[in-house]
Design a protein around this motif. Structure first.
Motif, PDB file in Angstrom:
ATOM      1  N   SER A 198       0.821  -1.210   0.000  1.00  0.00           N
ATOM      2  CA  SER A 198       0.000   0.000   0.000  1.00  0.00           C
ATOM      3  C   SER A 198       0.856   1.261   0.000  1.00  0.00           C
ATOM      4  O   SER A 198       0.621   2.192  -0.778  1.00  0.00           O
ATOM      5  CB  SER A 198      -0.933  -0.013   1.209  1.00  0.00           C
ATOM      6  OG  SER A 198      -1.639   1.205   1.321  1.00  0.00           O
ATOM      7  N   ILE A 199       1.869   1.297   0.876  1.00  0.00           N
ATOM      8  CA  ILE A 199       2.636   2.533   1.037  1.00  0.00           C
ATOM      9  C   ILE A 199       3.712   2.711  -0.018  1.00  0.00           C
ATOM     10  O   ILE A 199       4.265   3.809  -0.165  1.00  0.00           O
ATOM     11  CB  ILE A 199       3.276   2.609   2.441  1.00  0.00           C
ATOM     12  CG1 ILE A 199       4.298   1.472   2.635  1.00  0.00           C
ATOM     13  CG2 ILE A 199       2.213   2.576   3.522  1.00  0.00           C
ATOM     14  CD1 ILE A 199       4.991   1.497   3.985  1.00  0.00           C
ATOM     15  N   SER A 200       4.020   1.648  -0.780  1.00  0.00           N
ATOM     16  CA  SER A 200       5.100   1.760  -1.770  1.00  0.00           C
ATOM     17  C   SER A 200       4.587   1.770  -3.206  1.00  0.00           C
ATOM     18  O   SER A 200       5.384   1.706  -4.136  1.00  0.00           O
ATOM     19  CB  SER A 200       6.096   0.605  -1.597  1.00  0.00           C
ATOM     20  OG  SER A 200       5.468  -0.643  -1.825  1.00  0.00           O
ATOM     21  N   ALA A 201       3.288   1.878  -3.388  1.00  0.00           N
ATOM     22  CA  ALA A 201       2.748   1.916  -4.743  1.00  0.00           C
ATOM     23  C   ALA A 201       3.136   3.230  -5.423  1.00  0.00           C
ATOM     24  O   ALA A 201       3.243   4.268  -4.767  1.00  0.00           O
ATOM     25  CB  ALA A 201       1.227   1.788  -4.705  1.00  0.00           C
ATOM     26  N   PRO A 202       3.376   3.222  -6.739  1.00  0.00           N
ATOM     27  CA  PRO A 202       3.666   4.485  -7.446  1.00  0.00           C
ATOM     28  C   PRO A 202       2.518   5.465  -7.257  1.00  0.00           C
ATOM     29  O   PRO A 202       1.345   5.085  -7.265  1.00  0.00           O
ATOM     30  CB  PRO A 202       3.797   4.042  -8.913  1.00  0.00           C
ATOM     31  CG  PRO A 202       4.120   2.589  -8.849  1.00  0.00           C
ATOM     32  CD  PRO A 202       3.409   2.059  -7.643  1.00  0.00           C
ATOM     33  N   ARG A 203       2.862   6.740  -7.066  1.00  0.00           N
ATOM     34  CA  ARG A 203       1.821   7.751  -6.839  1.00  0.00           C
ATOM     35  C   ARG A 203       0.995   7.993  -8.092  1.00  0.00           C
ATOM     36  O   ARG A 203      -0.206   8.189  -8.034  1.00  0.00           O
ATOM     37  CB  ARG A 203       2.470   9.065  -6.385  1.00  0.00           C
ATOM     38  CG  ARG A 203       3.176   8.975  -5.042  1.00  0.00           C
ATOM     39  CD  ARG A 203       3.523  10.368  -4.524  1.00  0.00           C
ATOM     40  NE  ARG A 203       4.254  10.293  -3.265  1.00  0.00           N
ATOM     41  CZ  ARG A 203       5.556  10.425  -3.154  1.00  0.00           C
ATOM     42  NH1 ARG A 203       6.266  10.658  -4.239  1.00  0.00           N
ATOM     43  NH2 ARG A 203       6.153  10.344  -1.986  1.00  0.00           N
ATOM     44  N   THR A 208       8.766   8.174 -10.997  1.00  0.00           N
ATOM     45  CA  THR A 208       9.893   7.460 -11.606  1.00  0.00           C
ATOM     46  C   THR A 208      10.804   6.808 -10.569  1.00  0.00           C
ATOM     47  O   THR A 208      11.859   6.299 -10.926  1.00  0.00           O
ATOM     48  CB  THR A 208      10.726   8.435 -12.461  1.00  0.00           C
ATOM     49  OG1 THR A 208      11.194   9.525 -11.633  1.00  0.00           O
ATOM     50  CG2 THR A 208       9.888   9.000 -13.609  1.00  0.00           C
ATOM     51  N   ARG A 209      10.411   6.826  -9.307  1.00  0.00           N
ATOM     52  CA  ARG A 209      11.251   6.205  -8.286  1.00  0.00           C
ATOM     53  C   ARG A 209      11.338   4.700  -8.504  1.00  0.00           C
ATOM     54  O   ARG A 209      10.398   4.075  -8.995  1.00  0.00           O
ATOM     55  CB  ARG A 209      10.675   6.467  -6.892  1.00  0.00           C
ATOM     56  CG  ARG A 209      10.680   7.914  -6.455  1.00  0.00           C
ATOM     57  CD  ARG A 209       9.950   8.066  -5.127  1.00  0.00           C
ATOM     58  NE  ARG A 209       8.557   7.640  -5.241  1.00  0.00           N
ATOM     59  CZ  ARG A 209       7.766   7.384  -4.212  1.00  0.00           C
ATOM     60  NH1 ARG A 209       8.241   7.505  -2.972  1.00  0.00           N
ATOM     61  NH2 ARG A 209       6.511   7.009  -4.389  1.00  0.00           N
ATOM     62  N   SER A 210      12.468   4.128  -8.120  1.00  0.00           N
ATOM     63  CA  SER A 210      12.615   2.678  -8.200  1.00  0.00           C
ATOM     64  C   SER A 210      11.770   2.024  -7.105  1.00  0.00           C
ATOM     65  O   SER A 210      11.310   2.691  -6.165  1.00  0.00           O
ATOM     66  CB  SER A 210      14.083   2.283  -8.017  1.00  0.00           C
ATOM     67  OG  SER A 210      14.512   2.584  -6.692  1.00  0.00           O
ATOM     68  N   ARG A 215       9.674   1.761  -1.519  1.00  0.00           N
ATOM     69  CA  ARG A 215       9.477   0.995  -0.286  1.00  0.00           C
ATOM     70  C   ARG A 215      10.093   1.694   0.918  1.00  0.00           C
ATOM     71  O   ARG A 215       9.475   1.806   1.980  1.00  0.00           O
ATOM     72  CB  ARG A 215      10.060  -0.415  -0.443  1.00  0.00           C
ATOM     73  CG  ARG A 215       9.241  -1.312  -1.356  1.00  0.00           C
ATOM     74  CD  ARG A 215       9.720  -2.752  -1.269  1.00  0.00           C
ATOM     75  NE  ARG A 215      11.083  -2.911  -1.786  1.00  0.00           N
ATOM     76  CZ  ARG A 215      11.363  -3.139  -3.064  1.00  0.00           C
ATOM     77  NH1 ARG A 215      10.387  -3.211  -3.957  1.00  0.00           N
ATOM     78  NH2 ARG A 215      12.612  -3.297  -3.450  1.00  0.00           N
ATOM     79  N   VAL A 216      11.329   2.187   0.754  1.00  0.00           N
ATOM     80  CA  VAL A 216      11.999   2.843   1.869  1.00  0.00           C
ATOM     81  C   VAL A 216      11.292   4.143   2.241  1.00  0.00           C
ATOM     82  O   VAL A 216      11.067   4.435   3.422  1.00  0.00           O
ATOM     83  CB  VAL A 216      13.483   3.108   1.532  1.00  0.00           C
ATOM     84  CG1 VAL A 216      14.137   3.954   2.613  1.00  0.00           C
ATOM     85  CG2 VAL A 216      14.236   1.792   1.390  1.00  0.00           C
ATOM     86  N   ASN A 347       9.384  16.005  -8.548  1.00  0.00           N
ATOM     87  CA  ASN A 347       7.938  16.131  -8.432  1.00  0.00           C
ATOM     88  C   ASN A 347       7.375  15.449  -7.190  1.00  0.00           C
ATOM     89  O   ASN A 347       6.178  15.217  -7.095  1.00  0.00           O
ATOM     90  CB  ASN A 347       7.255  15.553  -9.680  1.00  0.00           C
ATOM     91  CG  ASN A 347       7.579  16.348 -10.928  1.00  0.00           C
ATOM     92  OD1 ASN A 347       7.468  17.570 -10.942  1.00  0.00           O
ATOM     93  ND2 ASN A 347       8.010  15.660 -11.977  1.00  0.00           N
ATOM     94  N   HIS A 348       8.213  15.101  -6.232  1.00  0.00           N
ATOM     95  CA  HIS A 348       7.728  14.428  -5.031  1.00  0.00           C
ATOM     96  C   HIS A 348       6.919  15.412  -4.181  1.00  0.00           C
ATOM     97  O   HIS A 348       7.203  16.615  -4.141  1.00  0.00           O
ATOM     98  CB  HIS A 348       8.894  13.864  -4.225  1.00  0.00           C
ATOM     99  CG  HIS A 348       9.596  12.758  -4.933  1.00  0.00           C
ATOM    100  ND1 HIS A 348      10.794  12.236  -4.514  1.00  0.00           N
ATOM    101  CD2 HIS A 348       9.272  12.066  -6.051  1.00  0.00           C
ATOM    102  CE1 HIS A 348      11.172  11.279  -5.327  1.00  0.00           C
ATOM    103  NE2 HIS A 348      10.264  11.159  -6.268  1.00  0.00           N
TER     104      HIS A 348
END
Length: 417
Positions: A198-203, A208-210, A215-216, A347-348
């Motif tokens: 849930s928390i590591s899904a692409p926004r 473009t994050r790996s 996850r981190v 863009n974070h």
């Protein structure tokens, strides 16, 4: 086993290399390689049975393949094990010898023979061979494992009970961070996986994050939220991270980082011999990380009296000095940047508020001298890889560690109303 299918696969590959297009050549070479792997497995098994490897002075088959074929012993063992599946499953043997399935697919059949049984694997051999022809080994494994779960459901509970017996989880401090290690039972592991997914899904499509970065960052966001709101307080004090630093160390670190930031081409003077700052539960930390913590944390000053040379100290007085932006200031900064990290090209949207003139160097908590940075960019800044000057009225200037300008994003700054 008849070597003709392997010879045919090699002949087709040779002909395709002379006349086919690139895609045909790749397909033909791949098929030839798979056919050769299957034939090699048969020959290795034959050599193992005859013990002819002793003629070359090798005591074992693994020693022979290491010396004569320069093959990894594990690879040789895997190929030899594959032969049992080729002998017991004729449809698989035909597909392997003609290069329609790879040795990795054959290894899945070896797993099936060991954990499902010969008769069930023979019963569904035609289905599994077709899956192997159409899909990669992971999908074949899932199909075989599904059959195993149906044939031997008692193994599922046994696996769960084994997991309960060996479950453990540890977070250990190491010089460059923390190392997490352990094993979770089925229930706890499923909960963790659900949270991490849930928390590591692409926004969005532009994220473009790996996977590792997502996850981190997701775990960091979750832990920050839990520490801020989700854990019960003990007499008004919530669990929190603590950094302890002497005044002399704090001043020396601020001077050191400032000198390195202002003159990146010069080798800065070494830090004076002072007591290092300490992160509770981890140990000593360097000046850059100290400045980062100082930038994002509450700060409490204590007047202390040392007792001799011991580190145990008596607190004589305690005081606080607010430097954290107010909620209104934070909202103003985020609104001014339209909710996006200020660094050009980033863009974070999860932002930390940074004092452009560092608070540790006398910078005021003025909304025009505050800027919102994502965690990654904030870390880059405190590592000296990103520099920011200017203010929200005239515009911020971004430079890299060599003070080369980074494209300014003017449109994201407007005077806060």
């Amino acid at each position: 086993m008849d070597p003709k299918p392997t010879i045919d696969a090699m002949r087709i590959a040779a002909q395709t290399l002379l006349s086919g297009d690139t895609r045909d050549q790749l397909h033909a070479l791949h098929a030839a390689r798979d056919a050769i792997d299957a034939r090699e497995a048969v020959l290795l098994a034959k050599l193992d049975e005859s013990k002819d490897f002793e003629l070359d002075g090798a005591s074992t088959l693994n020693a022979w393949v290491r010396n004569q074929l320069r093959m990894n012993a594990g690879q040789a063992t895997t190929l030899v094990k594959n032969v049992a599946a080729l002998r017991d499953l004729p449809l698989l043997a035909e597909a392997a010898m003609t290069g329609q399935v790879s040795s990795a697919h054959v290894r899945v059949f070896v797993y099936g023979l060991a954990h499902v049984g010969l008769e069930p694997m023979r019963q569904f051999e035609d289905v599994f061979v077709q899956v192997a022809k159409d899909c990669e080994p992971g999908e074949l494994f899932e199909a075989v494992k599904h059959l195993k779960d149906k044939v031997h459901p008692e193994d599922l509970d046994a696996a769960w009970e084994r997991g309960m017996d060996k479950e453990d989880f540890a977070v250990d401090a190491v010089p460059d961070g923390f190392h997490t290690n352990g094993f979770l039972n089925t229930v706890t592991g499923s909960k963790l996986k659900m949270v991490m997914d849930s928390i590591s899904a692409p926004r969005d499509k532009d994220d473009t994050r790996s996977g590792a970065q997502r996850r981190v960052q997701g775990l960091d966001d979750l832990l920050t939220a839990i520490l801020a709101n989700g854990l019960p307080s003990d007499k008004g004090v919530r669990p929190h991270m603590s950094v302890f630093v002497d005044a002399d160390t704090l001043q020396a670190a601020a001077d050191h980082v400032q000198a390195k930031t202002e003159n990146p081409h010069l080798i800065p003077e070494p830090m004076p011999s002072v007591e290092p700052a300490t992160l509770a539960g981890h140990g000593a930390i360097g000046p850059n990380l100290l400045m980062y913590f100082l930038c994002v944390s509450d700060f409490t000053a204590f007047l202390m009296k040392q007792h001799g040379g011991a580190r145990q100290a008596e607190i004589l007085n305690a005081g606080t000095e607010r430097y954290q932006p107010t909620l209104l200031q934070r909202r103003a900064v985020i609104a001014r940047q339209l909710g996006v990290c200020a660094t050009p090209g980033c863009n974070h949207t999860h932002l930390e508020i940074h004092h452009v003139i560092w608070w540790s160097l006398g910078g005021p908590t003025d909304v025009n001298l505050l800027i919102g940075l994502c965690v990654r960019c904030h870390h880059l800044l405190h590592r000296g890889l990103l520099n920011i000057t200017g203010n929200a009225v005239d515009g911020f200037n971004f430079t890299n560690r060599n003070h080369h300008p980074i494209r300014r994003r003017r449109t994201h700054y407007r005077q806060a109303a």
